[in-house]
Design a protein around this motif. Structure first.
Motif, mmCIF file in Angstrom:
data_model
loop_
_atom_site.group_PDB
_atom_site.id
_atom_site.type_symbol
_atom_site.label_atom_id
_atom_site.label_comp_id
_atom_site.label_asym_id
_atom_site.label_seq_id
_atom_site.Cartn_x
_atom_site.Cartn_y
_atom_site.Cartn_z
ATOM 1 N N PHE A 31 7.528 9.929 -5.016
ATOM 2 C CA PHE A 31 8.308 8.804 -4.635
ATOM 3 C C PHE A 31 7.303 8.069 -3.720
ATOM 4 N N LEU A 32 6.661 8.716 -2.732
ATOM 5 C CA LEU A 32 5.512 8.013 -2.046
ATOM 6 C C LEU A 32 4.494 7.245 -2.848
ATOM 7 N N ILE A 33 3.903 8.004 -3.792
ATOM 8 C CA ILE A 33 2.848 7.183 -4.697
ATOM 9 C C ILE A 33 3.560 6.043 -5.091
ATOM 10 N N GLY A 34 4.777 6.207 -5.892
ATOM 11 C CA GLY A 34 5.711 5.000 -6.339
ATOM 12 C C GLY A 34 5.797 3.678 -5.459
ATOM 13 N N ALA A 35 6.126 4.189 -4.258
ATOM 14 C CA ALA A 35 6.444 3.164 -3.088
ATOM 15 C C ALA A 35 5.275 2.504 -2.766
ATOM 16 N N ALA A 36 4.057 3.296 -2.648
ATOM 17 C CA ALA A 36 2.758 2.588 -2.197
ATOM 18 C C ALA A 36 2.432 1.739 -3.503
ATOM 19 N N ALA A 37 2.632 2.200 -4.632
ATOM 20 C CA ALA A 37 2.068 1.330 -5.868
ATOM 21 C C ALA A 37 3.030 -0.124 -6.006
ATOM 22 N N ILE A 38 4.263 0.342 -5.637
ATOM 23 C CA ILE A 38 5.262 -1.146 -5.948
ATOM 24 C C ILE A 38 5.137 -2.251 -4.837
ATOM 25 N N SER A 39 4.180 -1.511 -3.576
ATOM 26 C CA SER A 39 4.034 -2.692 -2.508
ATOM 27 C C SER A 39 2.628 -3.148 -2.565
ATOM 28 N N ALA A 40 2.096 -2.908 -3.588
ATOM 29 C CA ALA A 40 0.851 -3.814 -3.908
ATOM 30 C C ALA A 40 -0.183 -3.104 -2.981
ATOM 31 N N LEU A 41 -0.403 -1.888 -2.980
ATOM 32 C CA LEU A 41 -1.395 -1.344 -1.961
ATOM 33 C C LEU A 41 -2.766 -0.825 -2.614
ATOM 34 N N PRO A 42 -3.702 -1.290 -2.364
ATOM 35 C CA PRO A 42 -4.832 -0.682 -2.983
ATOM 36 C C PRO A 42 -4.921 0.845 -2.711
ATOM 37 N N PRO A 43 -5.466 1.903 -3.462
ATOM 38 C CA PRO A 43 -5.935 1.641 -4.741
ATOM 39 C C PRO A 43 -5.118 1.829 -5.773
ATOM 40 N N PHE A 44 -3.848 1.579 -5.606
ATOM 41 C CA PHE A 44 -2.835 1.763 -6.799
ATOM 42 C C PHE A 44 -2.732 0.278 -7.847
ATOM 43 N N ASN A 45 -1.848 0.906 -8.683
ATOM 44 C CA ASN A 45 -1.986 -0.212 -9.959
ATOM 45 C C ASN A 45 -1.261 -1.531 -9.369
ATOM 46 N N GLY A 46 -0.336 -1.444 -8.542
ATOM 47 C CA GLY A 46 0.438 -2.814 -8.310
ATOM 48 C C GLY A 46 -0.789 -3.809 -7.578
ATOM 49 N N PHE A 47 -1.567 -3.518 -6.808
ATOM 50 C CA PHE A 47 -2.342 -4.344 -6.157
ATOM 51 C C PHE A 47 -3.153 -5.009 -7.338
ATOM 52 N N VAL A 48 -3.731 -4.514 -8.429
ATOM 53 C CA VAL A 48 -4.549 -5.013 -9.199
ATOM 54 C C VAL A 48 -3.838 -6.293 -9.763
ATOM 55 N N SER A 49 -2.568 -6.108 -10.354
ATOM 56 C CA SER A 49 -1.806 -7.240 -11.121
ATOM 57 C C SER A 49 -1.553 -8.372 -10.059
ATOM 58 N N GLU A 50 -1.413 -8.070 -8.887
ATOM 59 C CA GLU A 50 -0.987 -8.835 -7.935
ATOM 60 C C GLU A 50 -2.361 -9.743 -7.374
ATOM 61 N N TRP A 51 -3.485 -9.084 -7.524
ATOM 62 C CA TRP A 51 -4.855 -9.679 -7.149
ATOM 63 C C TRP A 51 -5.060 -10.465 -8.318
ATOM 64 N N LEU A 52 -4.894 -10.117 -9.453
ATOM 65 C CA LEU A 52 -5.253 -11.094 -10.779
ATOM 66 C C LEU A 52 -4.275 -12.162 -10.591
ATOM 67 N N MET A 53 -3.089 -12.088 -10.117
ATOM 68 C CA MET A 53 -2.311 -13.200 -10.058
ATOM 69 C C MET A 53 -2.696 -14.426 -8.996
ATOM 70 N N PHE A 54 -3.249 -13.679 -7.926
ATOM 71 C CA PHE A 54 -3.770 -14.604 -6.893
ATOM 72 C C PHE A 54 -5.167 -15.438 -7.405
ATOM 73 N N GLN A 55 -5.952 -14.461 -8.139
ATOM 74 C CA GLN A 55 -7.030 -15.347 -8.537
ATOM 75 C C GLN A 55 -6.592 -16.571 -9.634
ATOM 76 N N ALA A 56 -5.615 -16.384 -10.294
ATOM 77 C CA ALA A 56 -5.176 -17.186 -11.101
ATOM 78 C C ALA A 56 -4.596 -18.529 -10.439
ATOM 79 N N ILE A 57 -3.820 -18.238 -9.243
ATOM 80 C CA ILE A 57 -3.425 -19.268 -8.540
ATOM 81 C C ILE A 57 -4.617 -20.187 -7.734
ATOM 82 N N LEU A 58 -5.697 -19.183 -7.533
ATOM 83 C CA LEU A 58 -6.790 -20.096 -6.907
ATOM 84 C C LEU A 58 -7.618 -21.052 -7.955
#
Lengths: 670, 316, 221
Positions: free
Chosen positions: A385-412
Motif C-alpha cells: 500500500f505504501l508503494i501504491g500511495a507513493a506512486a499515486i502521489s507522483a513521487l519519483p522514482p515511481f511511475n506516477g511522477f513520469v506521466s505528471e512530468w510529461l504533462m508539465f512538459q506539454a504545458i510548457l
C-alpha cells in the motif's frame, strides 16, 4: 488471428459466467471461476501485448453475423484498442488473482460469481467493437453486469441507493452516446466505424457530438459534475469489483471518448481543447479535495479516481488544442502523457483498492477512524500500500511522477498557441494540475498514515491478521510494476508510439537508444529525466549512510515509552484522527468550495458527557445540479401520475384526442 | 570525463559539508543581531557528531517504517541538492533530473517525513504532519509555477540551462523574474520552516510544524533528519543563487581556476544569503497558523501571475 | 530611439506598480495599507521621472515631483494623523476573504491584458504594455474599493486609481502640465472634503464602518 484469439477469450469469460450459475452453491465455485478468469485475461493480456509490440500491426477486422440483421457485428483491432486491451486485461488478471484469495470472504457468492467474468467480457468487447451497435450493446452489458455487482450486498445501508443512482447515470450516459453515434452516422445511417471515419461531420455537428461524448463517456469516467455516482457505487461493490470499476472501467470510458473525439470526428477546433482541459483541471482539484474530506477508505480511493481522470482529461484537452493548431509533435507529447497516466492509474489504483480490501477482510472496517497500527499486524499489505500511495502521489522514482512530468512538459510547450483564451487557460490548468498533485500527496499521507501507522483505534484493528497469499501476490506484482514503469519509462513510451502515431500523425522520438535509459520527450537541450539513475542514487545514498553510521558511529537501539513532550497518554484516542489530519486543508479550501462549517458543542461545567465536534460539508454540484433536476423530474412525474388513475372514458378520450391531432397534422402538412 | 566526475563528486561533498556551516552561520548572525553572543559557528557539526554517537530510543509503537524513514529522507534531499549547480554548471548527471524532478524529490522527502510523524501515534506528530501537509499543498504549486516562469524564459527545465541563460545577455530586467524571485523566496521560507512560518528554535506546540513531526526521533536518526533539513536550506539558497545571482559559476570545461573562483563566489553568495535570512527572521514576527494560507496563497498568485505574463506575450 | 535597457526599466516600473497594487489587496492592517500606498505613489513618481528621462519631456519631472511630494509624503502623513485622531479600529476586514480577493485580482489583470493588447495593435510596444498595466492598476484599485468594509481603504483605493491614470497618461506620450496640476489639486480637494465628511460621520455615528452606516440610509423598507 490475434483478434480471433481475443474474441475467444471474451467468449470464454461469458461461458464462465454462465457456468458459475450452474456451479452455484459448490465450494469450489469461486476458485474455479476466478481461476478461469485469471487464465482468460492473462491470455488476453499476452495477445494484446503481442499486437501492440509487433512492428506491423496485424490489425484485422472480423464480422460476425450476430446482432442486428442488416448490420452484423464488426470487430477490429488497431493500436489504440490493443493498448487499452492490455490495460484492461492486466487489471482483470490482477483482480482475478486477488479474488482467488479474497473470494473466501464473500457471503453471497451466487450474486457475484456469474457477473464478474461477464463484466470482464463486456469490457473486452467494448474495446474491440468496430460499429456503433456492437459498441453500445457491449457498453450497456458492461454497465448492467457492474450494476449487478454493485447490488451484490444490497442489504447493507446505502448500497441500494448507490445502485439506483448508478443505474440512472449509466442509462443517461448511454443515451448521450446513442445520440452521439446517431449524429455521427448521419442521415445515411452508416453505423460502422470505418464508414463514419470516412465522412467526418461539419463543425456544428462535431461540436454537438463532442459535448455528447463528454457527457456520455465523461459520466462513466467520473468527470465533474457528472461524478456523483462514482464515490457511492465504487465502494459499494466487493473490493475486487471496486478495483475493476475504478481502475479499469473508467479506462474503457476514456477509450470511448478517445475513439469518438480523436478518431471518428474530423480535425478538432481549438475551443474543444480549452473546454476539455478546463473540465479536466476542475475535476482534478475538486476530486482530490473531496477525497481529503473522506473518512471511509474506499470512498477516498474512489474520489481519488475522479482526480486522476481529471488529469487524463487535461492531457487529452491539451492534445486537442495542439492538434487544432497543427502542432503535431506537441499533441503527441500531451497524448502520450495522458495515455501513460491511464496505464499508471490502472496499476496503482488496483493496488490501493486491493490493500483496502485486505484491510476490510481482516478487520471488517472501512472507516479509517477505527483503524490504525496495521503496519505491525499486516506488514506486507502495508508495504504494498505504501508503494501504491507513493506512486499515486507522483513521487519519483515511481511511475506516477513520469506521466505528471510529461504533462508539465506539454504545458510548457503551450506559449506557442495563438488563441488568446488558450494562452490564459493553459497556465491556469497548469496551476490546477500542480495544486492537485500536492493535494494528492496530502490525501495519501492521510490514507496510509491513519490506516496503517500510529496505534490501533479499535479492537478489530488491534487483532487484525495478515491477508492470504494470493492477495499479497497480486499486490506485490502491481507494486513491482509501479517501480518498473517509473525507472524504465522509455520502454513504455516506445510501446505507446504506434498508438500516438495513429491518432496524431506524429510521435515522440525513440527512447530506447538514449544513454542510461533517460527519457527525452522533446529535445535533449530542453528537458530530460532518468528514473533509474535517481532510484540508484537514492538507494546508494541511503545504504551508504546506513552502513557508514552503523559501522563508525552507533547502532544501538532501546525501546521505551514515546516522548510526547513528557506526557505520553496510553489511550490511542489522543492521536490524530482522519478528520483532524485534514482539518487545516479543510479550513483553507473547504470553507469556500464545500461551505464547510465546524460546530463545537461543549457541555456545561460539571457535566461529564463528551464534547462534540460536528463538521458540515455541502456538495455544491449536488445542491445546484442534481437536487433541482431530481425535483423537477419528481414534480413532472407526480403530475403525470394522474394519468394512471383515469376512468375508461378518460382513456378513450386520450385515444380519440391523439387520433384527431394526427389527422389535423396530416391535413395541414398536405 | 574524469574531471567531470570529480566535479560532480565535489559538488555532492560541498553540499553536504557546507550545509551545517550555513545553518550555524544563520544562527550566530541572528544571535548577534539581537545582542547575544550566540553559539560558535561550528556548533551544528558538533551537534551532528554527538547525535550520531548516541543510542536511539524508540517508542514501543514505532515500526520499521519509522526506523527506515530518516535514511530515505536524507538520501532524497541529498540527491536533490547534488543536482543543483553551486559552483559549476554542466554537472555530469544533470540530465537525470530537471527542476520539476528536484521539486518532486523534495516532495518525496516530505511525504516520508509526514508519515513518520504519524507513526508513533501521538498528537504532536499529527499536529506537525497536518500543518506540513497544508503548507505543502500551497507551497509546492507555487514552486511549480516559479519553475514554469523560469523555464518559459530559458526554454528548458534543466537548472544548468537556466543558469546559463541567466548569465547570458538575453535576460534583461523583467517583471516576471521579479515576481518569480519574490515567490521563490516566500516558498523557500515556508519549506525550510523559518520565521514567519515556523520557528526552528522552539518546542512549543503553538509554533511547531517541522519540530513536531520529528519529536520522537533521537540519536543517529535525529542526526540524519537534522542534516537533511540543513541540506534543504542549502538547496534552496543554491537555487536562488544560481538562478538570480549566477555570476561566477564556472561553465563546464573551463579548467581548475574557474572552478576555484566559482567556489569562492558560491561561498560569498552563501554568506550574503545567510545574513539576509537572519536579518529577515529577526525583523518580523511569526504568523498565526491560519494566516499561512494567505502568505502562501500570495506566493502562488505571484507565480501564476508571472507565468501568465510570460504566456500572454513576451511582455514582462 | 529607446534603447533596450531603457525599455526594460520603464517596463519594470510599470510592472512593479501592478505588483504594489496587488500588495494593497493583501494588507489587513491600516498602517500597512497606508505605507503600501506611499510605496505605490513612490513607484509612480519614479516611473514618471524615468519616462521624463527617456521621452525627453522635462515637464514630466514636475509631474513626478508633485506625485512624490503630495501623494507619497503629504497624503500618507495626513491619513496617519486622521487614523490616530479618529481612533479608527486598525484592522480592515475584507468582504470575501483575502484568498478570493487575490484570485479576483489575477482575473482582473488577465482581463485587462486580454482587452488592451489586441486593441492597441497599432501603437508602439511600450505604450501598449503600459496601457495594459495601467488598466490593471485601475481595476485593482476599484476591486480594493468594493472589497473592503472601511472608508479609509476606499479612499486609498480611489487614489491608487488616480495613479493608474497617471501611468496611462505618461506612457502615451504628451500630457500637458496644466492638466496634471488641476488633477492633483482636485485630488487634494477631494481628500479634504472626504476628511471633513469622515470627521462628521464619526462624530454622528461613532464609527466609519460602511456596513453599519448603511442602516442609516433613508428609504429603508
Amino acid at each position: 488471428m490475434i483478434l480471433a484469439g481475443l474474441l475467444g477469450c471474451a467468449a470464454a469469460l461469458l461461458l464462465t459466467g454462465a457456468a458459475a450459475l450452474a456451479l452455484h452453491g459448490r465450494r469450489l465455485a469461486a476458485p474455479v471461476v476466478y481461476g478461469v478468469s485469471l487464465v482468460a485475461t492473462t491470455i488476453g493480456l499476452l495477445l494484446a501485448g503481442r499486437a501492440l509490440f509487433s512492428p506491423d500491426l496485424p490489425g484485422g477486422t472480423l464480422s460476425l453475423p450476430i446482432g442486428l440483421p442488416w448490420l452484423g457485428a464488426h470487430f477490429r483491432l488497431d493500436a489504440l484498442a490493443a493498448f487499452f486491451l492490455l490495460v484492461i486485461n492486466l487489471g482483470g488478471a490482477m483482480a482475478s488473482l486477488f479474488a482467488v484469495g479474497y473470494g473466501a470472504h464473500e457471503e453471497t457468492p451466487g450474486r457475484v460469481l456469474p457477473f464478474f467474468p461477464a463484466f470482464l467480457a463486456g469490457m473486452n468487447l467494448v474495446l474491440m467493437a468496430a460499429d456503433a451497435f456492437t459498441f453500445l450493446f457491449s457498453w450497456e452489458f458492461m454497465s448492467l453486469s457492474s450494476w449487478a455487482l454493485v447490488m451484490a450486498h444490497h442489504r447493507r445501508p446505502g448500497n441500494a441507493a448507490a445502485g439506483y443512482l448508478y443505474l440512472l447515470m449509466a442509462s443517461f450516459g448511454t443515451l448521450a452516446l446513442l445520440l452521439a453515434f446517431g449524429l455521427l452516422a448521419g442521415p445515411s445511417g452508416g453505423y460502422e466505424f470505418a464508414v463514419i471515419r470516412q465522412t467526418p461531420p461539419g463543425a456544428a455537428v462535431s461540436a454537438v457530438v463532442l459535448v455528447l461524448a463528454l457527457i456520455g463517456a465523461g459520466s462513466k469516467a467520473g468527470l465533474f459534475p457528472l461524478h456523483a455516482w462514482l464515490p457511492l457505487a465504487h465502494p459499494a461493490a466487493p473490493t475486487h469489483v471496486s478495483a475493476l470499476m475504478s481502475a479499469v472501467m473508467t479506462k474503457v470510458a476514456l477509450y470511448g471518448f478517445i475513439r469518438i473525439v480523436f478518431d471518428l470526428l474530423g480535425s478538432p477546433a481549438w475551443w474543444w481543447g480549452a473546454a476539455v482541459s478546463l473540465l479536466g483541471g476542475v475535476t482534478a482539484v475538486m476530486g482530490v479535495l473531496y477525497a481529503l474530506m473522506q473518512n471511509d477508505l474506499k470512498r477516498l480511493l474512489a474520489y481519488s479516481t475522479v482526480e486522476n481522470i481529471g488529469i487524463v482529461f487535461i492531457g487529452l484537452g491539451l492534445s486537442l488544442a495542439f492538434q487544432a493548431n497543427e502542432m503535431q509533435a506537441a499533441a503527441a507529447l500531451a497524448l502520450t502523457a495522458a495515455l501513460f497516466h491511464c496505464f499508471n492509474h490502472s496499476v496503482f489504483k488496483s493496488l490501493l483498492f486491493f490493500g483496502a480490501g485486505a484491510v476490510l477482510g481482516s478487520t471488517g472496517e472501512r472507516d479509517m477512524e477505527r483503524l490504525g497500527g496495521l503496519i505491525h499486524r499486516m506488514p506486507r499489505t502495508a508495504f504494498a500500500f505504501l508503494i501504491g500511495a507513493a506512486a499515486i502521489s507522483a513521487l519519483p522514482p515511481f511511475n506516477g511522477f513520469v506521466s505528471e512530468w510529461l504533462m508539465f512538459q506539454a504545458i510548457l510547450l503551450s506559449p506557442n498557441l495563438p488563441q488568446w483564451l488558450l494562452k490564459f487557460l493553459v497556465p491556469t490548468v497548469g496551476a490546477l494540475l500542480a495544486l492537485s498533485a500536492a493535494l494528492a500527496a496530502a490525501c495519501f499521507v492521510k490514507a496510509f498514515g491513519i490506516t496503517f501507522l500510529g496505534r490501533a483505534r479499535s479492537d478489530v484493528a488491534r487483532d487484525a491478521v495478515e491477508t492470504d497469499g494470493w492477495s499479497i501476490t497480486a499486490m506485490l506484482v502491481l507494486a513491482a510494476l509501479c517501480l518498473l514503469a517509473g525507472i524504465l519509462p522509455g520502454y513504455f513510451i516506445d510501446a505507446l508510439a504506434p498508438v500516438i502515431d495513429a491518432l496524431t500523425g506524429s510521435s515522440l522520438p525513440r527512447q530506447e537508444q538514449l544513454d542510461w535509459l533517460t527519457i527525452v520527450p522533446i529535445a535533449q537541450s530542453r528537458s530530460s529525466y532518468n528514473g533509474l539513475l535517481l532510484f540508484f542514487f537514492i538507494a546508494l545514498a541511503a545504504s551508504l549512510a546506513a552502513e557508514a553510521i552503523h559501522r563508525f558511529a552507533s547502532a544501538a537501539v532501546r525501546r521505551s515509552a514515546p516522548w510526547d513532550c513528557g506526557f505520553p497518554d496510553p489511550s490511542p484516542a489522543t492521536q490524530y484522527t482522519a478528520g483532524s489530519l485534514s482539518q487545516p486543508i479543510r479550513r483553507v479550501f473547504g470553507t469556500v468550495l464545500f461551505r464547510a462549517s465546524e460546530e463545537v458543542r461543549l457541555p456545561p461545567p460539571g457535566d461529564a458527557s463528551p464534547a462534540q465536534l460536528r463538521v458540515r460539508l455541502h456538495d455544491i454540484p449536488w445542491d445546484v445540479l442534481y437536487a433541482p433536476v431530481a425535483g423537477v423530474v419528481g414534480f413532472v412525474a407526480g403530475r403525470l401520475n394522474a394519468l394512471q388513475f383515469l376512468t375508461i372514458r378518460g382513456y378513450l378520450t386520450l385515444v380519440f384526442g391523439a387520433l384527431v391531432a394526427l389527422l389535423m397534422v396530416l391535413a395541414v402538412w398536405q | 570525463m574524469i574531471l567531470e566526475l570529480a566535479v560532480q563528486f565535489c559538488e555532492m561533498l560541498v553540499v553536504l559539508l557546507l550545509a551545517p556551516l550555513l545553518a550555524g552561520y544563520v544562527r550566530t548572525v541572528k544571535a548577534r543581531l539581537v545582542g547575544r553572543r550566540g553559539p560558535p559557528l561550528l556548533q551544528p557539526y558538533r551537534d551532528l557528531l554527538r547525535l550520531l554517537r548516541k543510542e536511539v530510543v524508540l517508542a514501543h509503537s514505532a515500526s520499521w517504517f519509522f526506523r527506515g524513514a530518516p535514511y530515505l529522507v536524507f538520501a532524497a534531499t541529498w540527491v536533490a541538492a547534488a543536482l543543483v549547480p553551486t559552483f559549476a554548471t554542466g554537472l555530469l548527471f544533470n540530465y537525470a533530473a530537471d527542476m520539476i524532478a528536484i521539486v518532486a524529490l523534495l516532495g518525496t522527502a516530505r511525504f516520508i517525513l509526514a508519515l513518520a510523524g504519524l507513526d508513533v501515534g501521538t498528537s504532536f506528530g499529527g499536529i506537525g504532519s497536518s500543518r506540513e501537509l497544508m503548507i505543502a499543498s500551497l507551497a509546492e504549486p507555487a514552486m511549480v509555477m516559479v519553475v514554469f516562469t523560469l523555464s518559459l524564459l530559458a526554454g528548458s527545465t534543466q537548472l544548468s540551462s537556466i543558469a546559463g541563460f541567466m548569465q547570458g545577455p538575453g535576460v534583461g530586467l523583467r517583471v516576471s523574474l521579479a515576481m518569480a524571485l519574490v515567490a521563490l523566496v516566500m516558498v523557500a521560507i515556508a519549506e525550510n520552516a523559518r520565521i514567519p512560518i515556523d520557528n526552528p528554535a522552539t518546542h512549543l506546540e503553538l509554533t511547531m510544524v517541522h519540530e513536531a513531526m520529528i519529536l520522537e526521533y533521537s540519536g543517529r536518526h535525529l542526526a540524519l533528519i537534522e542534516a537533511a533539513s540543513f541540506v534543504k536550506l542549502l538547496l534552496y539558497v543554491s537555487i536562488i543563487a544560481c538562478v538570480f545571482a549566477p555570476w561566477g559559476i564556472a561553465a563546464s570545461g573551463q579548467g581548475l581556476g574557474a572552478y576555484l573562483a566559482g567556489l569562492a563566489a558560491y561561498a560569498g553568495k552563501l554568506a550574503v544569503a545567510g545574513f539576509l535570512l537572519a536579518l529577515f527572521e529577526t525583523a518580523i514576527a511569526k504568523m498565526r497558523v491560519f494566516r499561512y494560507s494567505d502568505f502562501l496563497g500570495a506566493a502562488l498568485m505571484l507565480g501564476v501571475l508571472a507565468t501568465l505574463l510570460l504566456f500572454v506575450s513576451r511582455i514582462a | 530611439m529607446i534603447s533596450s535597457l531603457a525599455f526594460d526599466v520603464a517596463h519594470l516600473f510599470a510592472g512593479s506598480l501592478v505588483l504594489v497594487s496587488f500588495m494593497l489587496l493583501y494588507q489587513d492592517r491600516m498602517t500597512g495599507l497606508i505605507n503600501t500606498f506611499a510605496l505605490h505613489a513612490l513607484v509612480v513618481s519614479f516611473s514618471v521621472a524615468w519616462q521624463a528621462h527617456i521621452q525627453e519631456a522635462p515637464h514630466l519631472y514636475i509631474t513626478a515631483a508633485i506625485a512624490l511630494g503630495i501623494k507619497a509624503v503629504v497624503i500618507p502623513v495626513v491619513l496617519h494623523r486622521m487614523i490616530v485622531r479618529l481612533g479608527i479600529h486598525r484592522t480592515i476586514e475584507p468582504v470575501v476573504g483575502i484568498g478570493l480577493t487575490m484570485l479576483a485580482g489575477i482575473g482582473l489583470i488577465a482581463l485587462s491584458i486580454m482587452v488592451m493588447l489586441p486593441l492597441t495593435a497599432q501603437a508602439g510596444t511600450l505604450a501598449r504594455e503600459d496601457l495594459a498595466f495601467a488598466l490593471s492598476v485601475i481595476l485593482l484599485g476599484l476591486l480594493m474599493m468594493i472589497s473592503r468594509r472601511n472608508a479609509v481603504s476606499q479612499v486609498v483605493g480611489f487614489m491608487s486609481i488616480e495613479n493608474g491614470l497617471i501611468l496611462a497618461a505618461t506612457g502615451a506620450k504628451g500630457m500637458p502640465l496644466v492638466v496634471e496640476i488641476s488633477v492633483a489639486f482636485s485630488i487634494l480637494v477631494a481628500l479634504i472634503v472626504i476628511g471633513i465628511f469622515l470627521f462628521r460621520i464619526r462624530e454622528r455615528f461613532e464609527t466609519v464602518d460602511i456596513h453599519l452606516l448603511h442602516e442609516h440610509r433613508g428609504e429603508q423598507p
